[in-house]
Motif scaffolding. Structure first.
Motif, PDB file in Angstrom:
ATOM      1  N   TRP A   1      33.716 -41.748 -34.230  1.00 49.93           N
ATOM      2  CA  TRP A   1      33.847 -42.626 -35.379  1.00 49.93           C
ATOM      3  C   TRP A   1      32.700 -42.797 -36.252  1.00 49.93           C
ATOM      4  N   PRO A   2      33.095 -42.769 -37.496  1.00 50.39           N
ATOM      5  CA  PRO A   2      34.018 -42.612 -38.385  1.00 50.39           C
ATOM      6  C   PRO A   2      34.687 -41.155 -38.236  1.00 50.39           C
ATOM      7  N   CYS A   3      35.949 -41.070 -37.981  1.00 52.37           N
ATOM      8  CA  CYS A   3      36.614 -39.856 -37.759  1.00 52.37           C
ATOM      9  C   CYS A   3      37.114 -39.363 -39.126  1.00 52.37           C
ATOM     10  N   PRO A   4      37.456 -38.085 -39.432  1.00 55.80           N
ATOM     11  CA  PRO A   4      37.957 -37.697 -40.850  1.00 55.80           C
ATOM     12  C   PRO A   4      38.951 -38.666 -41.216  1.00 55.80           C
ATOM     13  N   SER A   5      39.976 -39.045 -40.557  1.00 57.92           N
ATOM     14  CA  SER A   5      41.289 -39.785 -40.941  1.00 57.92           C
ATOM     15  C   SER A   5      40.511 -41.137 -41.572  1.00 57.92           C
ATOM     16  N   ARG A   6      39.714 -41.684 -40.756  1.00 54.89           N
ATOM     17  CA  ARG A   6      39.235 -43.106 -41.177  1.00 54.89           C
ATOM     18  C   ARG A   6      38.170 -43.046 -42.299  1.00 54.89           C
ATOM     19  N   LYS A   7      37.604 -41.919 -42.485  1.00 55.29           N
ATOM     20  CA  LYS A   7      36.603 -41.603 -43.667  1.00 55.29           C
ATOM     21  C   LYS A   7      37.735 -41.660 -45.093  1.00 55.29           C
ATOM     22  N   ARG A   8      38.946 -40.877 -44.831  1.00 55.86           N
ATOM     23  CA  ARG A   8      39.703 -40.608 -46.053  1.00 55.86           C
ATOM     24  C   ARG A   8      40.395 -42.211 -46.301  1.00 55.86           C
ATOM     25  N   GLU A   9      40.528 -42.848 -45.293  1.00 54.85           N
ATOM     26  CA  GLU A   9      41.099 -44.162 -45.449  1.00 54.85           C
ATOM     27  C   GLU A   9      40.118 -45.301 -46.275  1.00 54.85           C
ATOM     28  N   LEU A  10      38.867 -44.881 -45.789  1.00 53.76           N
ATOM     29  CA  LEU A  10      37.754 -45.809 -46.409  1.00 53.76           C
ATOM     30  C   LEU A  10      37.445 -45.321 -47.768  1.00 53.76           C
ATOM     31  N   LEU A  11      37.522 -44.193 -48.270  1.00 57.11           N
ATOM     32  CA  LEU A  11      37.261 -43.713 -49.497  1.00 57.11           C
ATOM     33  C   LEU A  11      38.387 -44.369 -50.553  1.00 57.11           C
ATOM     34  N   ALA A  12      39.492 -44.406 -49.934  1.00 54.72           N
ATOM     35  CA  ALA A  12      40.882 -44.872 -50.704  1.00 54.72           C
ATOM     36  C   ALA A  12      40.642 -46.240 -50.578  1.00 54.72           C
TER      37      ALA A  12
END
Length: 88
Positions: free
Chosen positions: A20-31
């Motif tokens: 963590w932060p995993c790729p999915s969470r990274k995309r969510e955080l950038l959004a």
């Protein structure tokens, strides 16, 4: 609400089991923090400090890269402030 939350003290993702932060969470955080990169970095600072406490054998440089460098990595082969060359 995201399923990609940190599982402490190992700092793996509850949703996918990756670091963590995993790729999915990274995309969510950038959004979530679009246009507010400083706020994102302050948000990540909290987790960085907690990870340092939970994983004392991990070097601070490793954790720094894990939490703070990915928002500035190139996307699609170029940085956010660069535009594609004409004709491409």
């Amino acid at each position: 609400m995201s399923m990609h939350l940190p599982v402490r003290p190992a700092w793996t993702c509850a949703g996918c089991g990756l670091a963590w932060p995993c790729p999915s969470r990274k995309r969510e955080l950038l959004a979530e923090f679009a246009g507010a990169r400083v706020s994102l970095m302050l948000y990540l600072s909290r987790f960085f400090v907690e990870a340092c406490v939970d994983m004392p054998a991990t070097t601070s440089g490793t954790l720094y890269r894990r939490f703070f460098t990915w928002p500035y990595e190139p996307t699609n082969g170029r940085h956010d402030n660069e535009s594609a060359p004409p004709g491409r």
